[in-house]
Design a protein around this motif. Sequence first.
Motif, short mmCIF file in Angstrom:
data_model
loop_
_atom_site.label_atom_id
_atom_site.label_comp_id
_atom_site.label_asym_id
_atom_site.label_seq_id
_atom_site.Cartn_x
_atom_site.Cartn_y
_atom_site.Cartn_z
N LEU A 25 0.83 -1.21 0.00
CA LEU A 25 0.00 0.00 0.00
C LEU A 25 0.87 1.26 0.00
N ARG A 26 1.93 1.24 0.84
CA ARG A 26 2.83 2.42 0.91
C ARG A 26 3.44 2.70 -0.46
N LYS A 27 3.87 1.65 -1.14
CA LYS A 27 4.49 1.84 -2.47
C LYS A 27 3.42 2.33 -3.46
N VAL A 28 2.21 1.77 -3.38
CA VAL A 28 1.14 2.13 -4.32
C VAL A 28 0.78 3.61 -4.16
N VAL A 100 13.94 -3.43 -10.05
CA VAL A 100 13.11 -4.11 -9.04
C VAL A 100 13.44 -3.63 -7.61
N ASN A 101 12.37 -3.45 -6.85
CA ASN A 101 12.49 -3.09 -5.43
C ASN A 101 11.98 -4.27 -4.61
N VAL A 102 12.79 -4.73 -3.65
CA VAL A 102 12.41 -5.90 -2.86
C VAL A 102 12.28 -5.47 -1.40
N LEU A 112 15.99 1.58 -4.55
CA LEU A 112 15.39 1.68 -3.23
C LEU A 112 14.37 2.81 -3.24
N VAL A 113 13.37 2.71 -2.37
CA VAL A 113 12.39 3.79 -2.26
C VAL A 113 12.82 4.71 -1.11
N PRO A 114 12.99 6.00 -1.39
CA PRO A 114 13.41 6.90 -0.32
C PRO A 114 12.21 7.40 0.49
N GLY A 127 17.59 8.72 1.83
CA GLY A 127 17.84 7.28 1.85
C GLY A 127 19.07 6.96 2.68
N SER A 128 19.18 5.69 3.08
CA SER A 128 20.35 5.27 3.85
C SER A 128 21.04 4.09 3.16
N SER A 129 20.80 3.94 1.84
CA SER A 129 21.28 2.78 1.09
C SER A 129 20.83 1.48 1.76
N GLY A 130 19.68 1.54 2.42
CA GLY A 130 19.11 0.36 3.06
C GLY A 130 19.70 0.06 4.43
N GLN A 131 20.59 0.91 4.92
CA GLN A 131 21.26 0.65 6.21
C GLN A 131 20.29 0.71 7.38
N PRO A 133 16.19 1.96 7.57
CA PRO A 133 14.95 2.64 7.20
C PRO A 133 14.37 3.46 8.35
N ALA A 134 14.55 2.99 9.59
CA ALA A 134 14.02 3.74 10.74
C ALA A 134 14.72 5.09 10.86
N LEU A 135 16.03 5.10 10.60
CA LEU A 135 16.78 6.37 10.64
C LEU A 135 16.31 7.27 9.50
N THR A 136 16.08 6.67 8.33
CA THR A 136 15.58 7.44 7.17
C THR A 136 14.27 8.12 7.53
N ARG A 137 13.37 7.38 8.16
CA ARG A 137 12.08 7.96 8.54
C ARG A 137 12.28 9.09 9.56
N ALA A 138 13.14 8.84 10.57
CA ALA A 138 13.37 9.86 11.60
C ALA A 138 13.96 11.13 10.98
N LEU A 139 14.88 10.95 10.03
CA LEU A 139 15.50 12.11 9.35
C LEU A 139 14.44 12.90 8.58
N ARG A 140 13.53 12.14 7.94
CA ARG A 140 12.44 12.79 7.19
C ARG A 140 11.61 13.66 8.14
N GLU A 141 11.29 13.09 9.32
CA GLU A 141 10.46 13.85 10.28
C GLU A 141 11.21 15.09 10.78
C1 LIG Z 1 15.80 -1.23 1.42
C2 LIG Z 1 14.37 -0.66 1.53
C3 LIG Z 1 13.64 -1.28 0.36
C4 LIG Z 1 12.41 -0.51 -0.04
O1 LIG Z 1 12.57 0.40 -0.87
O2 LIG Z 1 11.34 -0.85 0.46
C5 LIG Z 1 13.71 -1.01 2.83
C6 LIG Z 1 13.83 -2.24 3.46
C7 LIG Z 1 13.33 -2.61 4.71
N1 LIG Z 1 12.56 -1.82 5.52
C8 LIG Z 1 12.29 -2.49 6.69
C9 LIG Z 1 11.62 -1.97 7.80
C10 LIG Z 1 11.09 -0.67 7.94
N2 LIG Z 1 10.89 0.24 6.91
C11 LIG Z 1 10.35 1.37 7.41
C12 LIG Z 1 9.97 2.50 6.64
C13 LIG Z 1 10.34 2.80 5.35
N3 LIG Z 1 11.15 2.03 4.57
C14 LIG Z 1 11.45 2.67 3.43
C15 LIG Z 1 12.36 2.24 2.47
C16 LIG Z 1 13.13 1.09 2.49
N4 LIG Z 1 12.95 0.03 3.29
C17 LIG Z 1 14.27 0.88 1.53
C18 LIG Z 1 15.55 1.52 2.07
C19 LIG Z 1 15.44 3.00 2.34
C20 LIG Z 1 16.71 3.52 2.92
O3 LIG Z 1 17.71 3.60 2.16
O4 LIG Z 1 16.76 3.87 4.12
C21 LIG Z 1 10.79 4.03 3.36
C22 LIG Z 1 11.88 5.10 3.45
C23 LIG Z 1 10.02 4.29 2.08
C24 LIG Z 1 8.83 3.40 1.83
O5 LIG Z 1 8.82 2.21 2.12
O6 LIG Z 1 7.86 3.94 1.31
C25 LIG Z 1 9.86 4.00 4.61
C26 LIG Z 1 9.85 5.29 5.49
C27 LIG Z 1 8.98 6.33 4.85
C28 LIG Z 1 8.71 7.48 5.72
O7 LIG Z 1 8.34 7.34 6.91
O8 LIG Z 1 8.77 8.60 5.18
C29 LIG Z 1 10.21 1.23 8.81
C30 LIG Z 1 9.72 2.32 9.73
C31 LIG Z 1 8.23 2.50 9.68
O9 LIG Z 1 7.51 1.67 9.12
O10 LIG Z 1 7.81 3.47 10.27
C32 LIG Z 1 10.65 -0.06 9.15
C33 LIG Z 1 10.75 -0.70 10.54
C34 LIG Z 1 12.02 -0.22 11.25
C35 LIG Z 1 13.32 -0.73 10.63
O11 LIG Z 1 13.46 -1.94 10.37
O12 LIG Z 1 14.24 0.10 10.43
C36 LIG Z 1 12.86 -3.79 6.61
C37 LIG Z 1 12.77 -4.85 7.65
C38 LIG Z 1 11.45 -5.63 7.41
C39 LIG Z 1 11.21 -6.70 8.46
O13 LIG Z 1 12.11 -7.00 9.24
O14 LIG Z 1 10.07 -7.22 8.46
C40 LIG Z 1 13.48 -3.86 5.36
C41 LIG Z 1 14.26 -5.02 4.82
C42 LIG Z 1 15.67 -5.05 5.36
O15 LIG Z 1 16.22 -4.02 5.74
O16 LIG Z 1 16.22 -6.15 5.39
#
Ligand SMILES: C[C@@]1(CC(=O)O)c2cc3[nH]c(cc4nc(cc5[nH]c(cc(n2)[C@H]1CCC(=O)O)[C@@](C)(CC(=O)O)[C@@H]5CCC(=O)O)C(CC(=O)O)=C4CCC(=O)O)c(CCC(=O)O)c3CC(=O)O
Length: 237
Positions: A25-28, A100-102, A112-114, A127-131, A133-141
């Motif tokens: 849904l988030r991607k859509v 492809v985004n996985v 990757l989706v930023p 973006g954090s190059s996938g390092q 995502p929680a930090l990416t979200r916090a930075l956005r806020e």
């Molecule tokens: C690689 C990437 C692939 C991709 O593009 O999807 C990816 C991968 C993974 N995410 C995971 C978890 C979470 N992702 C979020 C949130 C977001 N994730 C997003 C992007 C990305 N996520 C890409 C890298 C982006 C980058 O470079 O940083 C955002 C930015 C955009 C979006 O998704 O729309 C969006 C924030 C949008 C916003 O708030 O603005 C939260 C926080 C939350 O939900 O509040 C959590 C929980 C906390 C945590 O785990 O950190 C897991 C573990 C899954 C599991 O264990 O089940 C994986 C897989 C793994 O890392 O192995």
Amino acid sequence: MSFYSAFLDLQGEPCLVVGGGIVALRKVRTLIEAGAKITVVSPSLHTELADLRDSQALLHVARTYHVKDLAAKRLVFAATNDASVNAQVARDAKQHGIFVNVSDDPTLCTFLVPAVIRRGEIQVAIGSSGQSPALTRALREYIEEYLPQELGELASYLANIRKEILSLDRSTKMKHESLKNLITADLLRLWQSGHGAAFQDTVTRVCMEYGLSVDPLPQHKRSEIENIDRKIGDETL
Ligand SMILES: C[C@@]1(CC(=O)O)c2cc3[nH]c(cc4nc(cc5[nH]c(cc(n2)[C@H]1CCC(=O)O)[C@@](C)(CC(=O)O)[C@@H]5CCC(=O)O)C(CC(=O)O)=C4CCC(=O)O)c(CCC(=O)O)c3CC(=O)O
Ligand SMILES: NC(=O)C1=CN([C@@H]2O[C@H](COP(=O)(O)OP(=O)(O)OC[C@H]3O[C@@H](n4cnc5c(N)ncnc54)[C@H](O)[C@@H]3O)[C@@H](O)[C@H]2O)C=CC1
């Protein structure tokens, strides 16, 4: 891994989302904003995705993924809760030369989706190059708090004045210098305080320094002022 940043034009482009949960849904949602033509392949759908299907914002194929779903797609999102299916989608997409985004494995992603902050046509992508995502979200806020709403309005004003400056019969260097220096002149604060005389004086002064004569009044402001003038005129008749 060093990812390349870009803003894609997905208007009318066919994109595939595999999976129908909250992550899909988030991607859509962002794909809809970009005007993409979306197909979701999934046996089940999140209720909001079902609403979007009902309003014809996406096409739903109610079954599990099959490689034929990739036909003619530009981008693919693997967002199922089954790691082996996501990995299969990634392999198939790469074989077909489709980005492809996985969702569950950054190492399988070819994009990757930023996290994104929008102010009109201005976008900040993080973006954090996938390092992390929680930090990416916090930075956005964090950054969101510092980006004024009026940035979008100012950008569209600047687009107009830029067009005007670029159309003048002056050297390209002059034009580029004036456009750069316009932005450093405390312009956002002046715009926020009503884009009145002080704002217009600044635009005129910077442009004059380069010998460029432009109309500094924003178009919508001009019609507001003309309306007020007309009313005053009517009242004094
Ligand atoms: C690689 C990437 C692939 C991709 O593009 O999807 C990816 C991968 C993974 N995410 C995971 C978890 C979470 N992702 C979020 C949130 C977001 N994730 C997003 C992007 C990305 N996520 C890409 C890298 C982006 C980058 O470079 O940083 C955002 C930015 C955009 C979006 O998704 O729309 C969006 C924030 C949008 C916003 O708030 O603005 C939260 C926080 C939350 O939900 O509040 C959590 C929980 C906390 C945590 O785990 O950190 C897991 C573990 C899954 C599991 O264990 O089940 C994986 C897989 C793994 O890392 O192995
Ligand atoms: N990238 C990110 O930002 C995040 C990623 N994740 C990961 O994303 C994945 C999805 O998470 P959620 O949406 O919460 O899961 P979910 O369980 O809500 O949804 C999974 C969806 O995939 C569908 N599905 C299962 N097998 C399928 C198949 N063979 N073909 C097509 N569709 C199939 C299901 O019907 C369901 O609609 C998980 O692997 C999770 O670890 C989780 C949080 C954030």
